[in-house]
Design an enzyme around this catalytic site. Structure first.
Site, PDB file in Angstrom:
ATOM      1  CB  SER A 108      27.601   0.557  53.033  1.00 39.96           C
ATOM      2  OG  SER A 108      28.361   1.153  52.029  1.00 39.96           O
ATOM      3  CG  ASP A 262      25.117   7.971  51.442  1.00 35.45           C
ATOM      4  OD1 ASP A 262      26.107   7.792  50.692  1.00 35.45           O
ATOM      5  OD2 ASP A 262      24.487   7.030  51.958  1.00 35.45           O
ATOM      6  CG  HIS A 292      28.086   5.991  52.986  1.00 32.35           C
ATOM      7  ND1 HIS A 292      26.979   5.397  52.431  1.00 32.35           N
ATOM      8  CD2 HIS A 292      29.013   5.012  53.121  1.00 32.35           C
ATOM      9  CE1 HIS A 292      27.237   4.111  52.234  1.00 32.35           C
ATOM     10  NE2 HIS A 292      28.457   3.853  52.627  1.00 32.35           N
TER      11      HIS A 292
END
Length: 322
Positions: A108, A262, A292
């Site tokens: 991320s 995501d 995610h």
């Protein structure tokens, strides 16, 4: 099975995971940058993940406790990750690591930091070349929050579309003013957007990813005042997808993991295309049933997802192949 130690690299707190099993040859070293939107996350939140990576791939893993927004705005997190990596690269022998086998990795926001550090080090002749970069559902641009994946997954946990824009603004400015403009796309002048269109565009996303309800977005212009507050979104250290080809060509072998559900899926797909277009070898793994943050749930006590484990296994297998 691991020696775990908290240290400081320069002024940055790190946690090192070293396999106890003796090794005949120097090990590979992994610099790990945790996710959390540059705002959350710590050495603790990614402890299990780092342990698992070190153990399964028999690598030395260095987890970096970089400074967080909004207290510490961009480029604080990036600088901490870069400085810790350079420190480690100069000290690899001390940790039994092969200087030619250092990998940067992150999930991320950490994937964003890994990509930025990788680009910065690509041009340095005074350090060994990075062996690889591992980007786990990275966020790589802030020009377009209306890409197909942003539209399709806008309300999918754990990262809503609005939150993604909120976090990158917190990182940039320490506040989320201009959130509305950023979401609708009126934060960057049209001529600049068109200039980057060759890299950031739904046209570069394979058709099969657009079938789940995507509508082309109208280009909106922006006011000078708004652009002034966010113009650093065009800096590759903040948005690595915008780096020049000359830099991208020098990047090391790459592993990119994306998840279907995501908002950041398309950032990963666009970067994969850029790397491949520039002759960089890419291993891509797509979790069709992933969302995610799923890698962190690979062995969570309260909620575990088999695809999180599959994703992590693929990261480990890639590491072992290096």
């Amino acid at each position: 099975k691991l020696f775990i130690k908290d240290l400081w690299f320069e002024k940055v707190p790190v946690r090192i995971y070293q396999p106890k099993v003796p090794s005949a040859s120097p090990r590979r070293g992994v610099m790990f940058f945790h996710g959390g939107g540059w705002v959350f996350g710590s050495l603790e939140t990614h402890e299990k993940l780092c342990r698992s990576m070190a153990r399964e791939s028999e690598s030395v893993v260095v987890s970096v406790g970089y400074r967080l927004a909004p207290e510490h705005k961009y480029p604080a997190a990036y600088e901490d990750c870069l400085n810790a990596t350079i420190h480690f690269m100069k000290m690899t022998e001390h940790y039994g690591v092969d200087p030619a086998n250092v990998i940067v990795c992150g999930d991320s926001a950490g994937g964003n930091l890994a990509a930025a550090v990788s680009q910065t080090l690509a041009g340095r002749s005074d350090l060994p070349r990075l062996r690889a970069q591992i980007l786990i559902y990275p966020g790589l641009q802030a020009l377009d929050f209306n890409l197909p994946s942003y539209q399709q997954n806008r309300g999918v946990p754990l990262l809503f579309r609005e939150r993604a824009a909120f976090y990158v603004l917190q990182y940039l400015n320490g506040n989320a003013s201009n959130l509305e403009e950023v979401l609708e796309g009126s934060h960057i002048p049209i001529d600049i957007k068109l200039n980057y269109r060759k890299w950031v565009s739904p046209d570069n996303i394979p058709e099969k990813f657009k079938v789940r309800g995507y509508k082309p977005h109208v280009l909106l212009d922006c006011t000078t005042e708004v652009y002034e507050t966010v113009k650093r979104f065009c800096e590759p250290n903040l948005c690595p997808l915008l780096a020049e080809d000359a830099i991208v060509q020098q990047l090391p072998e790459s592993f990119i993991l994306t998840c279907e559900y995501d908002v950041l899926r398309d950032d990963g797909l666009l970067y994969k295309k850029r790397l491949e277009d520039n002759g960089v070898r890419v291993t891509w793994y797509h979790l069709e049933d992933g969302f995610h943050g799923i890698i962190n749930s690979f062995n969570s006590d309260w909620l575990s997802f088999s695809s999180g484990k599959r994703g992590l296994d693929n990261v480990v297998n890639f590491l072992k192949s290096l």
